[in-house]
Design an enzyme around this catalytic site. Structure first.
Site, PDB file in Angstrom:
ATOM      1  N   CYS A   1      42.037  -3.824  11.490  1.00 37.91           N
ATOM      2  CA  CYS A   1      42.324  -3.362  10.124  1.00 37.91           C
ATOM      3  C   CYS A   1      41.033  -2.829   9.503  1.00 37.91           C
ATOM      4  CB  CYS A   1      42.833  -4.506   9.252  1.00 37.91           C
ATOM      5  SG  CYS A   1      44.132  -5.509   9.953  1.00 37.91           S
TER       6      CYS A   1
ATOM      7  N   CYS B   1      39.611   0.909   9.543  1.00 34.72           N
ATOM      8  CA  CYS B   1      40.079   1.971   8.634  1.00 34.72           C
ATOM      9  C   CYS B   1      40.000   1.587   7.165  1.00 34.72           C
ATOM     10  CB  CYS B   1      41.507   2.352   8.958  1.00 34.72           C
ATOM     11  SG  CYS B   1      41.699   2.957  10.642  1.00 34.72           S
ATOM     12  N   HIS B   2      40.230   0.313   6.880  1.00 29.15           N
ATOM     13  CA  HIS B   2      40.168  -0.154   5.485  1.00 29.15           C
ATOM     14  C   HIS B   2      38.892  -0.971   5.391  1.00 29.15           C
ATOM     15  CE1 HIS B   2      44.431   0.876   5.153  1.00 29.15           C
ATOM     16  NE2 HIS B   2      44.674   0.163   6.234  1.00 29.15           N
TER      17      HIS B   2
ATOM     18  N   CYS C   1      51.123  -0.138   9.985  1.00 23.75           N
ATOM     19  CA  CYS C   1      49.747   0.085  10.425  1.00 23.75           C
ATOM     20  C   CYS C   1      49.547  -0.415  11.843  1.00 23.75           C
ATOM     21  CB  CYS C   1      48.754  -0.574   9.470  1.00 23.75           C
ATOM     22  SG  CYS C   1      48.427   0.463   8.032  1.00 23.75           S
TER      23      CYS C   1
ATOM     24  N   CYS D   1      72.125 -21.702  -9.512  1.00 20.83           N
ATOM     25  CA  CYS D   1      71.005 -22.644  -9.614  1.00 20.83           C
ATOM     26  C   CYS D   1      69.870 -22.070 -10.451  1.00 20.83           C
ATOM     27  CB  CYS D   1      70.495 -23.021  -8.223  1.00 20.83           C
ATOM     28  SG  CYS D   1      71.607 -24.178  -7.395  1.00 20.83           S
ATOM     29  N   HIS D   2      69.406 -20.878 -10.086  1.00 14.32           N
ATOM     30  CA  HIS D   2      68.151 -20.392 -10.665  1.00 14.32           C
ATOM     31  C   HIS D   2      68.279 -19.727 -12.033  1.00 14.32           C
ATOM     32  CE1 HIS D   2      65.896 -21.687  -7.262  1.00 14.32           C
ATOM     33  NE2 HIS D   2      66.648 -21.000  -6.424  1.00 14.32           N
TER      34      HIS D   2
ATOM     35  N   ARG E   1      62.162 -18.290   2.430  1.00 12.17           N
ATOM     36  CA  ARG E   1      62.659 -19.118   1.318  1.00 12.17           C
ATOM     37  C   ARG E   1      64.113 -18.740   0.987  1.00 12.17           C
ATOM     38  NH1 ARG E   1      62.722 -23.864  -1.580  1.00 12.17           N
ATOM     39  NH2 ARG E   1      60.653 -23.920  -2.476  1.00 12.17           N
TER      40      ARG E   1
ATOM     41  N   CYS F   1      67.336 -21.296   1.105  1.00  8.82           N
ATOM     42  CA  CYS F   1      68.279 -21.534   0.008  1.00  8.82           C
ATOM     43  C   CYS F   1      69.697 -21.227   0.452  1.00  8.82           C
ATOM     44  CB  CYS F   1      67.899 -20.715  -1.219  1.00  8.82           C
ATOM     45  SG  CYS F   1      66.581 -21.496  -2.196  1.00  8.82           S
TER      46      CYS F   1
HETATM   47  C1  HEC Z   1      43.655   3.689  12.240  1.00  7.61           C
HETATM   48  C2  HEC Z   1      43.540   3.390  10.843  1.00  7.61           C
HETATM   49  C3  HEC Z   1      44.257   2.173  10.285  1.00  7.61           C
HETATM   50  C4  HEC Z   1      44.250   0.894  10.759  1.00  7.61           C
HETATM   51  C5  HEC Z   1      43.592   0.361  12.012  1.00  7.61           C
HETATM   52  C6  HEC Z   1      45.006   0.104   9.805  1.00  7.61           C
HETATM   53  N1  HEC Z   1      45.460   0.898   8.802  1.00  7.61           N
HETATM   54 FE1  HEC Z   1      46.430   0.281   7.150  1.00  7.61          FE
HETATM   55  N2  HEC Z   1      46.631   2.199   6.528  1.00  7.61           N
HETATM   56  C7  HEC Z   1      46.067   3.291   7.157  1.00  7.61           C
HETATM   57  C8  HEC Z   1      46.463   4.505   6.462  1.00  7.61           C
HETATM   58  C9  HEC Z   1      46.069   5.913   6.816  1.00  7.61           C
HETATM   59  C10 HEC Z   1      47.273   4.080   5.376  1.00  7.61           C
HETATM   60  C11 HEC Z   1      47.946   4.965   4.337  1.00  7.61           C
HETATM   61  C12 HEC Z   1      49.433   5.030   4.591  1.00  7.61           C
HETATM   62  C13 HEC Z   1      49.791   5.615   5.951  1.00  7.61           C
HETATM   63  O1  HEC Z   1      49.514   6.782   6.191  1.00  7.61           O
HETATM   64  O2  HEC Z   1      50.350   4.847   6.793  1.00  7.61           O
HETATM   65  C14 HEC Z   1      47.354   2.630   5.464  1.00  7.61           C
HETATM   66  C15 HEC Z   1      48.027   1.848   4.559  1.00  7.61           C
HETATM   67  C16 HEC Z   1      47.985   0.458   4.532  1.00  7.61           C
HETATM   68  C17 HEC Z   1      48.589  -0.368   3.519  1.00  7.61           C
HETATM   69  C18 HEC Z   1      49.387   0.127   2.312  1.00  7.61           C
HETATM   70  C19 HEC Z   1      48.494   0.525   1.182  1.00  7.61           C
HETATM   71  C20 HEC Z   1      49.265   1.096   0.020  1.00  7.61           C
HETATM   72  O3  HEC Z   1      48.662   1.181  -1.056  1.00  7.61           O
HETATM   73  O4  HEC Z   1      50.429   1.467   0.154  1.00  7.61           O
HETATM   74  C21 HEC Z   1      48.338  -1.670   3.847  1.00  7.61           C
HETATM   75  C22 HEC Z   1      48.746  -2.905   3.061  1.00  7.61           C
HETATM   76  C23 HEC Z   1      47.597  -1.648   5.084  1.00  7.61           C
HETATM   77  N3  HEC Z   1      47.389  -0.342   5.456  1.00  7.61           N
HETATM   78  C24 HEC Z   1      47.161  -2.773   5.739  1.00  7.61           C
HETATM   79  C25 HEC Z   1      46.599  -2.741   7.020  1.00  7.61           C
HETATM   80  C26 HEC Z   1      46.360  -3.927   7.809  1.00  7.61           C
HETATM   81  C27 HEC Z   1      46.622  -5.359   7.341  1.00  7.61           C
HETATM   82  C28 HEC Z   1      45.855  -3.509   8.997  1.00  7.61           C
HETATM   83  C29 HEC Z   1      45.526  -4.347  10.205  1.00  7.61           C
HETATM   84  C30 HEC Z   1      46.604  -5.192  10.703  1.00  7.61           C
HETATM   85  C31 HEC Z   1      45.750  -2.053   8.932  1.00  7.61           C
HETATM   86  N4  HEC Z   1      46.230  -1.637   7.720  1.00  7.61           N
HETATM   87  C32 HEC Z   1      45.237  -1.253   9.934  1.00  7.61           C
HETATM   88  C33 HEC Z   1      45.264   3.268   8.262  1.00  7.61           C
HETATM   89  C34 HEC Z   1      45.017   2.165   9.048  1.00  7.61           C
HETATM   90  C1  HEC Z   2      72.019 -25.255  -4.886  1.00  2.00           C
HETATM   91  C2  HEC Z   2      70.975 -24.650  -5.691  1.00  2.00           C
HETATM   92  C3  HEC Z   2      70.280 -23.415  -5.172  1.00  2.00           C
HETATM   93  C4  HEC Z   2      70.845 -22.189  -4.892  1.00  2.00           C
HETATM   94  C5  HEC Z   2      72.295 -21.774  -4.997  1.00  2.00           C
HETATM   95  C6  HEC Z   2      69.728 -21.321  -4.546  1.00  2.00           C
HETATM   96  N1  HEC Z   2      68.558 -22.005  -4.580  1.00  2.00           N
HETATM   97 FE1  HEC Z   2      66.698 -21.219  -4.431  1.00  2.00          FE
HETATM   98  N2  HEC Z   2      65.877 -23.051  -4.689  1.00  2.00           N
HETATM   99  C7  HEC Z   2      66.589 -24.206  -4.878  1.00  2.00           C
HETATM  100  C8  HEC Z   2      65.667 -25.326  -4.968  1.00  2.00           C
HETATM  101  C9  HEC Z   2      66.047 -26.792  -5.181  1.00  2.00           C
HETATM  102  C10 HEC Z   2      64.383 -24.788  -4.827  1.00  2.00           C
HETATM  103  C11 HEC Z   2      63.045 -25.539  -4.857  1.00  2.00           C
HETATM  104  C12 HEC Z   2      62.681 -25.859  -6.291  1.00  2.00           C
HETATM  105  C13 HEC Z   2      62.542 -24.600  -7.107  1.00  2.00           C
HETATM  106  O1  HEC Z   2      61.496 -23.922  -7.033  1.00  2.00           O
HETATM  107  O2  HEC Z   2      63.523 -24.222  -7.801  1.00  2.00           O
HETATM  108  C14 HEC Z   2      64.552 -23.345  -4.686  1.00  2.00           C
HETATM  109  C15 HEC Z   2      63.494 -22.452  -4.587  1.00  2.00           C
HETATM  110  C16 HEC Z   2      63.646 -21.080  -4.529  1.00  2.00           C
HETATM  111  C17 HEC Z   2      62.551 -20.130  -4.554  1.00  2.00           C
HETATM  112  C18 HEC Z   2      61.076 -20.466  -4.648  1.00  2.00           C
HETATM  113  C19 HEC Z   2      60.563 -20.431  -6.057  1.00  2.00           C
HETATM  114  C20 HEC Z   2      59.091 -20.701  -6.171  1.00  2.00           C
HETATM  115  O3  HEC Z   2      58.560 -20.575  -7.286  1.00  2.00           O
HETATM  116  O4  HEC Z   2      58.437 -21.019  -5.191  1.00  2.00           O
HETATM  117  C21 HEC Z   2      63.103 -18.881  -4.443  1.00  2.00           C
HETATM  118  C22 HEC Z   2      62.366 -17.563  -4.402  1.00  2.00           C
HETATM  119  C23 HEC Z   2      64.542 -19.061  -4.342  1.00  2.00           C
HETATM  120  N3  HEC Z   2      64.826 -20.399  -4.421  1.00  2.00           N
HETATM  121  C24 HEC Z   2      65.442 -18.033  -4.193  1.00  2.00           C
HETATM  122  C25 HEC Z   2      66.817 -18.213  -4.069  1.00  2.00           C
HETATM  123  C26 HEC Z   2      67.747 -17.148  -3.760  1.00  2.00           C
HETATM  124  C27 HEC Z   2      67.374 -15.702  -3.506  1.00  2.00           C
HETATM  125  C28 HEC Z   2      68.999 -17.692  -3.764  1.00  2.00           C
HETATM  126  C29 HEC Z   2      70.312 -17.014  -3.443  1.00  2.00           C
HETATM  127  C30 HEC Z   2      70.416 -16.429  -2.130  1.00  2.00           C
HETATM  128  C31 HEC Z   2      68.835 -19.105  -4.057  1.00  2.00           C
HETATM  129  N4  HEC Z   2      67.506 -19.390  -4.213  1.00  2.00           N
HETATM  130  C32 HEC Z   2      69.879 -20.003  -4.193  1.00  2.00           C
HETATM  131  C33 HEC Z   2      67.943 -24.326  -5.046  1.00  2.00           C
HETATM  132  C34 HEC Z   2      68.860 -23.297  -4.941  1.00  2.00           C
END
Ligand code: HEC
Ligand code: HEC
Length: 278
Positions: free
Chosen positions: A96, A99-100, A131, A197-198, A235, A239
């Protein structure tokens, strides 16, 4: 009333101040960094008066862990990601870092994701894997695997303290609608929707858990329960399993639309990556 309770219960942390700026927004100040943990709901979240970070609902000890970068176990994975960042992989012989030059260049990126581009919802995981495959000639990482969550934590951390601000208009609108639909659809043997729930029952206890609004501003999050980072989709999957529903695919279209919709419900909350949850 909810607000007051929160403010009192957190005020005991050393070196930390909680303040209410505007009437509807509460911020935490830690070592000079400001976090918005509670704010007025955006107009499109019509059934909520306020949006609150999941941090608010956690036990004091858990809250404290998140606030101290030395104690926060999520940082073990951030450190691993720094190594991955510098590690050459794939046929192009690149890391990574080739390039970055600096991961700090991604400050702000986390607040805008997921985003819609070329008719698809694009997540942080997608950007990283593009990437890897297109620029490095490397294998994509598993969507919710350890390397990916470590990297999304490192990149997300660069936006810590910045307000969530995803686009939901234009090209994004149809995906946002789809996510909203999923959010309110009852599924599984327990026949429940995310909203039951939420939205309907947040700030109540469900067995031993204090229910939050299910916001995503803290992801990836360190789960004390399984001692590792948990991705947004993992997560969602957990849920869905809890309500005995067949989960959608991790990294699939449904969860990406849902992720966009949920991010929009949390507009204005600070990025807390990597957060700590039980
Ligand atoms: C060979 C060059 C290259 C390498 C190696 C590379 N990137 Fe990138 N990356 C880019 C370019 C160019 C972009 C701009 C978007 C595009 O053209 O894909 C980008 C875009 C991104 C973005 C999005 C930025 C935005 O603002 O949208 C992320 C996040 C990112 N790279 C993370 C990574 C990570 C983590 C790695 C390593 C696992 C990595 N890149 C390796 C060239 C590279
Ligand atoms: C039966 C109740 C229940 C339902 C329905 C439910 N969740 Fe949850 N969820 C929980 C509990 C309990 C937690 C852990 C405590 C908390 O952060 O609310 C949780 C945590 C989460 C968190 C993490 C919040 C944090 O701050 O870390 C996310 C995101 C989430 N739920 C998304 C969802 C989504 C998307 C759905 C529907 C597909 C869903 N939940 C349905 C009970 C529920």
């Amino acid at each position: 009333m909810k607000t007051l309770k929160v403010l009192v219960s957190t005020a005991c942390f050393v070196g930390m101040a909680v303040s209410t700026h505007a009437e509807e927004s509460a911020a935490l100040s830690i070592d000079g960094q400001e976090f918005t943990i509670q704010t007025a709901a955006p107009a499109h979240a019509e059934n909520l008066d306020e949006v609150t970070s999941g941090w608010i609902y956690r036990a004091k000890e858990t809250q404290a862990l998140q606030l101290d970068d030395f104690d926060n176990p999520g940082f073990v994975f951030v450190d691993q990601a720094i190594d991955l960042w510098n590690e050459v992989d794939g046929g192009e012989g690149k890391a990574c870092a080739s390039c970055h030059d600096d991961v700090e260049q991604f400050a702000g990126l986390r607040t805008t994701l997921p985003r819609v581009e070329g008719g698809k919802v694009v997540t942080m995981e997608d950007l990283v894997n593009t990437c890897r495959t297109d620029h490095m000639g490397a294998e994509p990482w598993k969507y919710s695997g350890g390397q990916m969550t470590a990297m999304t934590a490192l990149i997300g951390l660069q936006s810590r303290g910045m307000p969530m601000n995803v686009a939901i208009d234009g090209e994004a609108a149809e995906f946002w609608e789809e996510g909203k639909e999923l959010y309110y659809t009852r599924v599984g043997q327990l026949d429940m929707a995310c909203s039951n729930c939420h939205e309907d029952n947040y700030d109540t206890m469900i067995r031993a858990d204090h229910l939050s609004q299910g916001q995503t501003n803290g992801f990836p999050t360190y789960r004390l329960k399984n001692a590792k980072l948990n991705s947004t989709h993992a997560r969602f999957k957990g849920c869905m399993k809890n309500i005995r529903a067949e989960p959608y695919k991790v990294g699939g279209e449904e969860f990406k639309s849902l992720e966009l919709y949920i991010a929009s419900r949390g507009q204005g909350l600070s990025v807390e990556t990597p957060s700590v949850r039980n």
